[in-house]
Design a protein around this motif. Structure first.
Motif, mmCIF file in Angstrom:
data_model
loop_
_atom_site.group_PDB
_atom_site.id
_atom_site.type_symbol
_atom_site.label_atom_id
_atom_site.label_comp_id
_atom_site.label_asym_id
_atom_site.label_seq_id
_atom_site.Cartn_x
_atom_site.Cartn_y
_atom_site.Cartn_z
ATOM 1 N N GLY A 240 0.236 -17.352 -2.679
ATOM 2 C CA GLY A 240 -0.977 -16.547 -2.577
ATOM 3 C C GLY A 240 -0.708 -15.067 -2.430
ATOM 4 O O GLY A 240 -1.636 -14.273 -2.265
ATOM 5 N N ASP A 241 0.569 -14.654 -2.508
ATOM 6 C CA ASP A 241 0.923 -13.241 -2.412
ATOM 7 C C ASP A 241 0.952 -12.649 -3.815
ATOM 8 O O ASP A 241 1.970 -12.678 -4.499
ATOM 9 N N GLY A 242 -0.176 -12.097 -4.235
ATOM 10 C CA GLY A 242 -0.296 -11.607 -5.601
ATOM 11 C C GLY A 242 0.023 -10.147 -5.778
ATOM 12 O O GLY A 242 -0.342 -9.563 -6.804
ATOM 13 N N ASN A 243 0.680 -9.512 -4.810
ATOM 14 C CA ASN A 243 1.015 -8.094 -4.933
ATOM 15 C C ASN A 243 1.784 -7.856 -6.233
ATOM 16 O O ASN A 243 2.864 -8.401 -6.439
ATOM 17 N N PRO A 244 1.254 -7.019 -7.142
ATOM 18 C CA PRO A 244 1.875 -6.864 -8.468
ATOM 19 C C PRO A 244 3.211 -6.140 -8.478
ATOM 20 O O PRO A 244 3.870 -6.106 -9.526
ATOM 21 N N ILE A 245 3.640 -5.551 -7.353
ATOM 22 C CA ILE A 245 4.979 -4.943 -7.349
ATOM 23 C C ILE A 245 6.049 -5.999 -7.550
ATOM 24 O O ILE A 245 7.205 -5.681 -7.828
ATOM 25 N N HIS A 246 5.661 -7.278 -7.417
ATOM 26 C CA HIS A 246 6.617 -8.367 -7.586
ATOM 27 C C HIS A 246 6.641 -8.944 -9.000
ATOM 28 O O HIS A 246 7.450 -9.830 -9.282
ATOM 29 N N TRP A 247 5.755 -8.451 -9.885
ATOM 30 C CA TRP A 247 5.770 -9.009 -11.239
ATOM 31 C C TRP A 247 5.342 -8.028 -12.327
ATOM 32 O O TRP A 247 5.413 -8.350 -13.506
ATOM 33 N N ASP A 248 4.919 -6.803 -11.942
ATOM 34 C CA ASP A 248 4.493 -5.827 -12.942
ATOM 35 C C ASP A 248 5.317 -4.557 -12.763
ATOM 36 O O ASP A 248 5.202 -3.850 -11.757
ATOM 37 N N ALA A 249 6.150 -4.243 -13.751
ATOM 38 C CA ALA A 249 7.061 -3.107 -13.643
ATOM 39 C C ALA A 249 6.320 -1.770 -13.549
ATOM 40 O O ALA A 249 6.772 -0.843 -12.874
ATOM 41 N N THR A 250 5.174 -1.655 -14.211
ATOM 42 C CA THR A 250 4.402 -0.408 -14.160
ATOM 43 C C THR A 250 3.896 -0.144 -12.751
ATOM 44 O O THR A 250 3.988 0.976 -12.230
ATOM 45 N N ILE A 251 3.348 -1.173 -12.122
ATOM 46 C CA ILE A 251 2.852 -1.022 -10.744
ATOM 47 C C ILE A 251 4.013 -0.739 -9.799
ATOM 48 O O ILE A 251 3.904 0.084 -8.882
ATOM 49 N N ALA A 252 5.132 -1.418 -10.007
ATOM 50 C CA ALA A 252 6.302 -1.188 -9.159
ATOM 51 C C ALA A 252 6.741 0.278 -9.232
ATOM 52 O O ALA A 252 7.082 0.892 -8.215
ATOM 53 N N ALA A 253 6.723 0.856 -10.437
ATOM 54 C CA ALA A 253 7.114 2.256 -10.604
ATOM 55 C C ALA A 253 6.141 3.186 -9.892
ATOM 56 O O ALA A 253 6.542 4.166 -9.250
ATOM 57 N N LEU A 254 4.835 2.894 -9.977
ATOM 58 C CA LEU A 254 3.839 3.719 -9.287
ATOM 59 C C LEU A 254 4.016 3.651 -7.774
ATOM 60 O O LEU A 254 3.664 4.594 -7.054
ATOM 61 N N ALA A 255 4.554 2.526 -7.293
ATOM 62 C CA ALA A 255 4.807 2.365 -5.858
ATOM 63 C C ALA A 255 6.126 2.993 -5.440
ATOM 64 O O ALA A 255 6.523 2.893 -4.275
ATOM 65 N N GLY A 256 6.833 3.613 -6.410
ATOM 66 C CA GLY A 256 8.087 4.288 -6.091
ATOM 67 C C GLY A 256 9.299 3.387 -6.084
ATOM 68 O O GLY A 256 10.357 3.758 -5.554
ATOM 69 N N LEU A 257 9.181 2.206 -6.687
ATOM 70 C CA LEU A 257 10.288 1.250 -6.717
ATOM 71 C C LEU A 257 11.068 1.369 -8.025
ATOM 72 O O LEU A 257 10.504 1.751 -9.065
ATOM 73 N N PRO A 258 12.357 1.006 -8.014
ATOM 74 C CA PRO A 258 13.163 1.109 -9.232
ATOM 75 C C PRO A 258 12.777 0.096 -10.304
ATOM 76 O O PRO A 258 13.010 0.313 -11.490
ATOM 77 N N ASP A 259 12.192 -1.021 -9.878
ATOM 78 C CA ASP A 259 11.788 -2.093 -10.796
ATOM 79 C C ASP A 259 11.043 -3.128 -9.969
ATOM 80 O O ASP A 259 10.825 -2.949 -8.762
ATOM 81 N N VAL A 260 10.667 -4.207 -10.619
ATOM 82 C CA VAL A 260 10.048 -5.321 -9.904
ATOM 83 C C VAL A 260 11.005 -5.824 -8.828
ATOM 84 O O VAL A 260 12.218 -5.921 -9.042
ATOM 85 N N ILE A 261 10.458 -6.147 -7.646
ATOM 86 C CA ILE A 261 11.293 -6.641 -6.543
ATOM 87 C C ILE A 261 10.817 -8.016 -6.085
ATOM 88 O O ILE A 261 9.648 -8.379 -6.254
ATOM 89 N N ALA A 262 11.719 -8.771 -5.507
ATOM 90 C CA ALA A 262 11.392 -10.092 -4.974
ATOM 91 C C ALA A 262 10.568 -9.951 -3.703
ATOM 92 O O ALA A 262 10.713 -8.988 -2.948
ATOM 93 N N HIS A 263 9.698 -10.919 -3.454
ATOM 94 C CA HIS A 263 8.942 -10.962 -2.205
ATOM 95 C C HIS A 263 9.921 -11.074 -1.028
ATOM 96 O O HIS A 263 10.870 -11.865 -1.071
#
Length: 346
Positions: A240-263
């Protein structure tokens, strides 16, 4: 700049408490789904006979399974009480197991905003979930600590981008815009002692090793776990953890992450399975605490890898327990800053 509720206002909400009206029934197939999602193939999670051989009346839920009902239970807290943030980053998790949860259990879930600390200009927010059976005995307690991230620390486009990729009606970043919600009352936990499961305390663990075989410094066998983008999507759906930083590279980049990350909870679930495979009994754990220090990047082609190692840190002859120190590394970096688990042995 986004308007942000002051730390003292959030601190004034400490103690905010509610209990869900409905119960959460632990499904047999849901236990298997979650075990698959965290790659935990201990037979007690999958086979009725194997669970019965260890003394359980149903399939045993993996230790971190309680994150599923907690995710849904905590949502109202983060939508109406812990507001003024654009997103949250998990930093620490503690599981206290007083009785193993099995398929068929009906759980009553409490939610309490138990702590707010301001460190280095950041708000560390701790939420405590208490899980009781229908008789009122506490079987599990879970403490989740997150850091509240404000609007000046994330790309302002992230909220709009998230709306375009999320399941309809689901929010993942605070109350959606980083603005404070309307004031709410702060009901407190009813007075009275928690009653812990007597059955759980009396149970003799069915560990593969006996307590007498343990020695301080003994090492656990290394476990190498691999994660693909598909594993992350599967875990998001199951948990039930649908945070897109874990599966969408575009959202991960907007969040300041290098790429998609594991929960973070997925990495903890893998660690819990690492320990139970060694001990032989998933229900032997009484406490599991993890402080997260780095993320696990999961590349679209190469995926991600985590190596788990551990050693016996200390033993207590009086309680027949041992503390295991766990090290988890990905890409040469430690992803657990501090991780220990306490187990009872036969």
């Amino acid at each position: 700049m986004t308007s942000v509720i002051d730390a003292p206002d959030i601190a004034s909400k400490v103690g905010h408490y509610y209990r869900l009206d409905d119960v959460y029934e632990v499904g047999r197939e849901k236990v298997r789904e979650y075990a698959r999602a965290v790659q935990d193939f201990h037979p007690a999670h999958w086979e009725d006979d194997a669970a019965a051989a260890l003394g359980y009346r149903g399939l045993v839920a993996p230790l971190t399974f309680t994150s599923i009902p907690a995710m849904a239970a905590n949502r109202p807290l983060f939508e109406s009480v812990v507001t003024g943030y654009n997103m949250f980053v998990q930093t620490e998790q503690v599981f206290e197991q007083h009785k193993p949860i099995v398929a068929g259990d009906r759980l009553v879930v409490d939610v309490e905003l138990s702590s707010v600390r301001r460190i280095a200009g950041k708000d560390l927010i701790t939420v405590t979930n208490t899980f009781a059976d229908e008789s009122g005995e506490t079987v599990h307690v879970m403490h989740t600590t997150v850091v509240g991230i404000t609007g000046d620390e994330v790309d302002p486009e992230i909220s709009r981008a998230v709306e375009n990729v999320m399941v309809h009606g689901v929010k993942v970043f605070g109350n959606g815009d980083g603005a404070p919600a309307e004031p709410v009352e702060t009901p407190l936990r009813p007075e009275g002692e928690l009653r812990y499961s007597a059955e759980g305390a009396a149970r003799v663990p069915a560990t593969t090793l006996s307590f007498e075989e343990l020695t301080v410094g003994a090492e656990l066998p290394l476990r190498a776990a691999r994660l693909s983008r598909g594993d992350l999507v599967n875990y998001a759906g199951v948990s039930g953890d649908g945070n897109p930083i874990h599966w969408d590279a575009t959202i991960a980049a907007l969040a300041g992450l290098p790429d998609v990350i594991a929960h973070g909870m997925l990495t903890m679930g893998l660690g819990a399975g690492f320990v139970s495979a060694w001990s032989g009994d998933p229900g032997a754990v009484t406490r599991y605490g993890v402080r997260l220090s780095n993320t696990v990047v999961v590349d679209t082609e190469a995926g991600g890898e985590i190596e788990y190692t551990g050693r016996v840190k200390s033993i207590d002859p009086e309680t027949r327990t041992a503390v295991i120190a766990i090290v988890a590394k990905s890409g040469g970096r430690k992803i657990f800053g501090l991780a220990t688990t306490t187990l009872r042995f036969r």
